[in-house]
Design an enzyme around this catalytic site. Structure first.
Site, mmCIF file in Angstrom:
data_model
loop_
_atom_site.group_PDB
_atom_site.id
_atom_site.type_symbol
_atom_site.label_atom_id
_atom_site.label_comp_id
_atom_site.label_asym_id
_atom_site.label_seq_id
_atom_site.Cartn_x
_atom_site.Cartn_y
_atom_site.Cartn_z
ATOM 1 N N ASP A 92 -53.181 48.477 -10.369
ATOM 2 C CA ASP A 92 -53.990 47.356 -10.831
ATOM 3 C C ASP A 92 -55.448 47.815 -10.844
ATOM 4 O O ASP A 92 -55.854 48.627 -10.027
ATOM 5 C CB ASP A 92 -53.784 46.175 -9.870
ATOM 6 N N GLY A 107 -58.447 46.077 -10.609
ATOM 7 C CA GLY A 107 -59.526 45.404 -9.901
ATOM 8 C C GLY A 107 -59.993 44.162 -10.632
ATOM 9 O O GLY A 107 -60.793 43.390 -10.115
ATOM 10 N N GLY A 108 -59.478 43.954 -11.852
ATOM 11 C CA GLY A 108 -59.870 42.768 -12.612
ATOM 12 C C GLY A 108 -59.580 41.484 -11.851
ATOM 13 O O GLY A 108 -60.413 40.573 -11.804
ATOM 14 N N GLN A 126 -55.819 37.488 -22.084
ATOM 15 C CA GLN A 126 -56.321 36.359 -21.296
ATOM 16 C C GLN A 126 -56.284 35.098 -22.168
ATOM 17 O O GLN A 126 -55.275 34.817 -22.757
ATOM 18 C CB GLN A 126 -57.736 36.664 -20.772
ATOM 19 N N GLY A 134 -54.325 36.248 -15.916
ATOM 20 C CA GLY A 134 -55.054 35.001 -15.726
ATOM 21 C C GLY A 134 -54.180 33.783 -15.529
ATOM 22 O O GLY A 134 -54.661 32.652 -15.626
ATOM 23 N N ASP A 140 -44.840 41.378 -10.343
ATOM 24 C CA ASP A 140 -45.200 41.858 -9.008
ATOM 25 C C ASP A 140 -45.639 40.661 -8.196
ATOM 26 O O ASP A 140 -46.069 39.646 -8.756
ATOM 27 C CB ASP A 140 -46.369 42.850 -9.073
ATOM 28 N N CYS A 195 -25.439 40.115 1.144
ATOM 29 C CA CYS A 195 -26.652 40.894 0.831
ATOM 30 C C CYS A 195 -26.483 42.303 1.398
ATOM 31 O O CYS A 195 -25.969 42.486 2.496
ATOM 32 C CB CYS A 195 -27.890 40.220 1.409
ATOM 33 N N CYS A 202 -28.793 44.483 2.256
ATOM 34 C CA CYS A 202 -29.929 45.046 2.992
ATOM 35 C C CYS A 202 -29.582 45.259 4.479
ATOM 36 O O CYS A 202 -28.643 44.656 4.995
ATOM 37 C CB CYS A 202 -31.148 44.150 2.841
ATOM 38 N N CYS A 209 -29.232 42.131 6.769
ATOM 39 C CA CYS A 209 -28.025 41.316 6.596
ATOM 40 C C CYS A 209 -26.749 42.052 6.988
ATOM 41 O O CYS A 209 -25.796 41.431 7.447
ATOM 42 C CB CYS A 209 -27.920 40.840 5.145
ATOM 43 N N HIS A 266 -35.271 42.682 3.508
ATOM 44 C CA HIS A 266 -34.391 41.673 2.910
ATOM 45 C C HIS A 266 -35.058 41.005 1.703
ATOM 46 O O HIS A 266 -34.442 40.874 0.637
ATOM 47 C CB HIS A 266 -33.993 40.606 3.928
HETATM 48 ZN ZN LIG Z 1 -30.513 40.876 3.146
#
Ligand SMILES: [Zn+2]
Length: 401
Positions: free
Chosen positions: A90, A92-93, A185, A212, A262, A300, A302, A305, A331
């Site tokens: 990114d 910095g805007g 924008q 924006g 993101d 899940c 992960c 879990c 997770h």
């Molecule tokens: Zn999980």
């Protein structure tokens, strides 16, 4: 030629693959945020195991600390932070909005006052592109000037400056395999949004971000502004919505034709002991989980879990152990990358609308156990999260960090 290969379309939604110098990104994609060249508390191998193809870092924060020079001497961000996959930086805007108390803009550049030592950092559009290239970014973002929701002033001067800055960024595109994304924008007016999308589209960037938005505006405004922006963007290029991280909103945007997202929400929520689940947010500190030996989310993949119980996770937060933050971060990121992967599958199978409806129904059927909807730990909208996070304190910024 576009770096994006679109494998399937379902309505406006697309599933595909984005080629970068450090590998492919499956789209639609959720990008975990590593503002300071680390996804908070996680080793890069763990981030990869969460299903993430790409991470986001913030060139503005890294220019202030530790500085571009040392990262360049280390061989670039990939080797500096130990992540060999794609990196989007990114520019910095967004900090022109989130740090507006310490940021100023003139025609030539944005100027920031460092929260660390008070030093002035002046960033021209050209310098923003060059420093991101020096960081070895795979996807460089143009310097833009967003406008906050609720400001009385017209967004036109900022949008016009964003267009002039975009042309200056485009003129110094390194063109060495790095992708350069423009940002459209236009504030909260449909006509200005459409005009900005057309203007940025004409500059022939490798991809375009819808900027924006998700800055506190109502959901229906965000959707309408996104739809009108997307309509003006090139159909074959990747589209990135900056700063969005709730299940329902992500799927809405995928349905409008957005490919990349993101948000800091997964790790920020984890810090407060809040897990993202298919039925809403779960506040692990609650006493009800003291005796709950079930996994956080059945099915899940992960580590939180598959290896631990809700009771253990609650215990970690009650005892102030950092493993709790780490496990719930793993997770939450897994939850969002899995959501995007499932959305991609649904698009390929031509049943995205049904998938989205089922996901929303599950969220509505049980809104989790949140009691305080306006708190970060509750089922806050991204706008509320942004408002709650925009306290002008370094490290507690909005969705874009
Ligand atoms: Zn999980």
């Amino acid at each position: 030629m576009s770096a994006l290969t679109i494998d399937a379309r379902d309505g406006a939604a697309r599933a595909g693959r984005l080629r970068t110098a450090h590998g492919e990104v499956r789209t639609p994609a959720f990008m975990p945020v590593g503002t300071h060249a680390t996804v908070k508390s996680l080793d890069p191998g763990e981030v990869r195991a969460c299903g993430a193809d790409i991470v986001l870092c913030n060139a503005y924060h890294l220019a202030l600390r530790p500085g571009v020079d040392i990262i360049e001497r280390a061989g670039g961000l990939h080797s500096f932070m130990g992540w060999d996959g794609p990196i989007l930086t990114d520019s910095g805007g967004f900090q022109l909005v989130s740090l507006r108390n310490v940021a100023t803009v003139d025609e030539d550049a944005a100027t920031f006052v460092s929260p660390y030592d008070g030093a002035r950092l002046r960033v021209t559009p050209e310098e923003a592109v060059r420093s991101q290239a020096r960081l070895d970014s795979d996807i460089i973002m143009c310097l833009d000037q967003p406008v906050a929701w609720g400001t009385a002033a017209s967004s036109a001067p900022a949008t016009e400056r964003t267009h002039r800055w975009a042309a200056r960024c485009r003129a110094v595109h390194p063109g060495d395999g790095r992708l350069l994304f423009g940002i459209c924008q236009g504030g909260f007016d449909a006509e200005s949004r459409a005009a900005s999308a057309a203007h940025i589209a004409a500059l022939d960037f490798d991809g375009v971000a819808v900027g924006g938005l998700s800055v506190g505006e109502p959901l229906e405004v965000m959707e309408a502004m996104t739809a009108v922006s997307v309509a003006g963007l090139p159909a074959d290029r990747p589209r990135y919505f900056m700063g969005l991280g709730t299940d329902s909103e992500l799927l809405t945007m995928v349905g409008l034709g957005i490919d990349m997202f993101d948000c800091v929400a997964p790790t920020r929520l984890a810090r407060t002991g809040t897990a993202m689940t298919p039925t809403g947010r779960m506040t692990l500190r609650r006493a009800t989980y003291r005796d709950d030996l079930r996994p956080l989310v059945e099915g899940c993949s992960c580590p939180a879990c598959t290896r631990f119980s809700r009771a253990y996770l609650r215990h970690l937060f009650a005892a102030g152990e950092i493993l709790g933050h780490r496990l719930v971060s793993l997770h939450n990121i897994t939850h969002l990358t899995a959501l995007m992967a499932a959305a991609g599958e649904a698009i390929r199978a031509g049943r995205f609308d049904a998938f989205r409806a089922a996901t929303d129904a599950r969220l509505r059927g049980d809104a989790g156990d949140c009691e305080d909807a306006a708190s970060l730990g509750g089922d806050a909208t991204t706008g509320e999260m942004w408002a709650a996070g925009s306290a002008q304190i370094p490290g507690t910024l909005g969705p874009r960090g």
